[in-house]
Design a protein around this motif. Structure first.
Motif, short mmCIF file in Angstrom:
data_model
loop_
_atom_site.label_atom_id
_atom_site.label_comp_id
_atom_site.label_asym_id
_atom_site.label_seq_id
_atom_site.Cartn_x
_atom_site.Cartn_y
_atom_site.Cartn_z
N LEU A 154 0.77 -1.28 -0.05
CA LEU A 154 0.07 0.16 -0.15
C LEU A 154 0.96 1.26 -0.04
O LEU A 154 0.16 2.36 0.31
N GLN A 155 2.07 1.17 -0.44
CA GLN A 155 2.82 2.44 -0.52
C GLN A 155 3.37 2.66 -1.94
O GLN A 155 3.21 2.02 -2.65
N LYS A 156 3.46 3.90 -2.18
CA LYS A 156 3.97 4.36 -3.38
C LYS A 156 5.35 4.54 -3.31
O LYS A 156 6.16 4.86 -2.73
N VAL A 157 6.21 3.36 -4.23
CA VAL A 157 7.36 3.13 -4.36
C VAL A 157 7.90 3.35 -5.87
O VAL A 157 7.54 3.00 -6.84
N THR A 173 7.22 -5.84 -4.87
CA THR A 173 6.48 -5.10 -4.37
C THR A 173 5.06 -4.87 -5.01
O THR A 173 4.23 -4.61 -4.43
N TYR A 174 5.00 -4.68 -6.17
CA TYR A 174 3.88 -4.71 -6.96
C TYR A 174 2.95 -5.58 -6.65
O TYR A 174 1.57 -5.66 -6.37
N ALA A 178 1.96 -2.66 -3.78
CA ALA A 178 2.62 -1.22 -3.82
C ALA A 178 2.16 -0.69 -5.14
O ALA A 178 2.02 -1.43 -6.06
N GLU A 179 2.25 0.81 -5.03
CA GLU A 179 2.01 1.49 -6.35
C GLU A 179 3.37 1.76 -6.82
O GLU A 179 4.17 2.57 -6.22
N VAL A 180 3.67 1.03 -8.08
CA VAL A 180 5.33 1.12 -8.45
C VAL A 180 5.61 1.86 -9.64
O VAL A 180 4.61 1.83 -10.65
#
Length: 318
Positions: A154-157, A173-174, A178-180
């Protein structure tokens, strides 16, 4: 006095120990971290590009149930090799100084002082990250090392890079939510990416699951956003973490202190390619440290031969 002191307890340092042991030479291996420290610090989900037999050292079979061994497989293998052969490995002991007088080296560490006729340097390159040299790189949210994808759910990476490390981070991470966003300096994903992974990342980019900016560079990092220089101009996007998978380099300062000559362009150390002996008599290099900034030149599978090359030379010289 020892015949050899080996600096570095990674796979190639252990291979040098096995070869020295077979030749009946006295030696110790000194490692500043844990056993095979660089491998320990690899991502927990890592799978090797090489097959297990290409990672074997000392002729000791590396048996796995997978075609491509994992980090866990490798840690188990190298630990069993070190323990079953009673290799004298001193862990969490950092070498701070190496001096030579007459025909002997004095090696000072964080715990003791040793004397040895020869020194083998097998320190790898994973301890020092290549920096981006941009504003905000020192923020806690910027990571040059990666362990596990769950942390970034749930993080913007933003992931910087296009080789195996960067692509693995982006995909993993996707898939953990995560937003990759990938920032790639070149025009495409690197051809060095593992052949079974490259189609995956290309398809994720095409479908829009992972955003990628090609021919682009990260320009600045702030607490909640980053600036990216793209072919269409400078853009700013929200951001929680930056994964700077920009590569690593050997400890060149340490090599210089040892008197090893480095090339001006890629800082490749000077050594005899048949014996691995440097311009300093009795001081040898083994493993990926030989490549300078060209860290794609040497791997475990093609540098494990350095062990026998070095020990054969030492035995021949007496």
């Amino acid at each position: 006095m020892l015949d050899i002191l080996i600096i570095g307890g990674g796979p190639i340092g252990l291979a040098c120990g096995l070869a020295a042991q077979k030749a009946g030479l006295s030696f110790i291996i000194v490692e500043k971290g844990c056993l095979v420290n660089s491998l320990y610090n690899y991502p927990s989900t890592m799978t090797f590009f090489s097959t297990s037999e290409k990672l074997e050292i000392g002729g000791i079979p590396f048996v796995t149930v997978h075609n491509k061994p994992t980090r866990a497989d490798a840690l188990e293998y190298y630990r069993r090799v070190a323990l079953s052969h009673n290799l004298p490995v001193n862990l969490f002991e950092e070498v701070t100084k190496v001096t030579k007088e007459d025909d002997a080296y004095t090696i000072t560490t964080s715990k003791a002082t040793y004397q040895a006729k020869r020194v083998i340097l097998s320190t790898g390159f994973y301890d020092i990250a290549v920096n981006l040299d941009i504003p905000g790189e020192d923020l806690p949210k910027v990571k040059h090392y990666y362990q596990d994808p769950h942390y970034y759910t749930l993080q913007k990476v933003v992931v910087v890079g296009s080789s195996n490390s960067a692509i693995d981070v982006a995909l993993e991470t996707y898939r953990k939510g995560a937003e990759v966003t990938l920032v790639i300096r070149g025009a495409e994903v690197s051809n060095r990416v593992k052949y079974w992974v490259r189609p995956d990342i290309i398809n994720r980019i095409k479908e829009g699951s992972i955003k990628a900016y090609f021919n682009s560079n990260l320009q600045a990092i702030r607490e909640h956003e980053v600036d990216i220089q793209t072919p269409d101009g400078l853009i700013t996007i929200p951001n929680d973490y930056v994964m700077a998978m920009t590569g690593y380099k050997p400890n060149f300062d340490f090599l210089k202190k040892l008197g090893i000559i480095l090339s001006e362009d890629k800082f490749i150390p000077q050594y005899n390619h048949e014996t691995m002996e440097t311009n300093q008599p009795g001081l040898y290099l083994a493993g990926v440290v030989c490549g300078g900034l060209d860290t794609h030149l040497w791997f475990i599978e093609n540098s494990r031969i350095h062990a026998d090359m070095i020990i054969n030379d030492i035995v021949a010289k007496g």
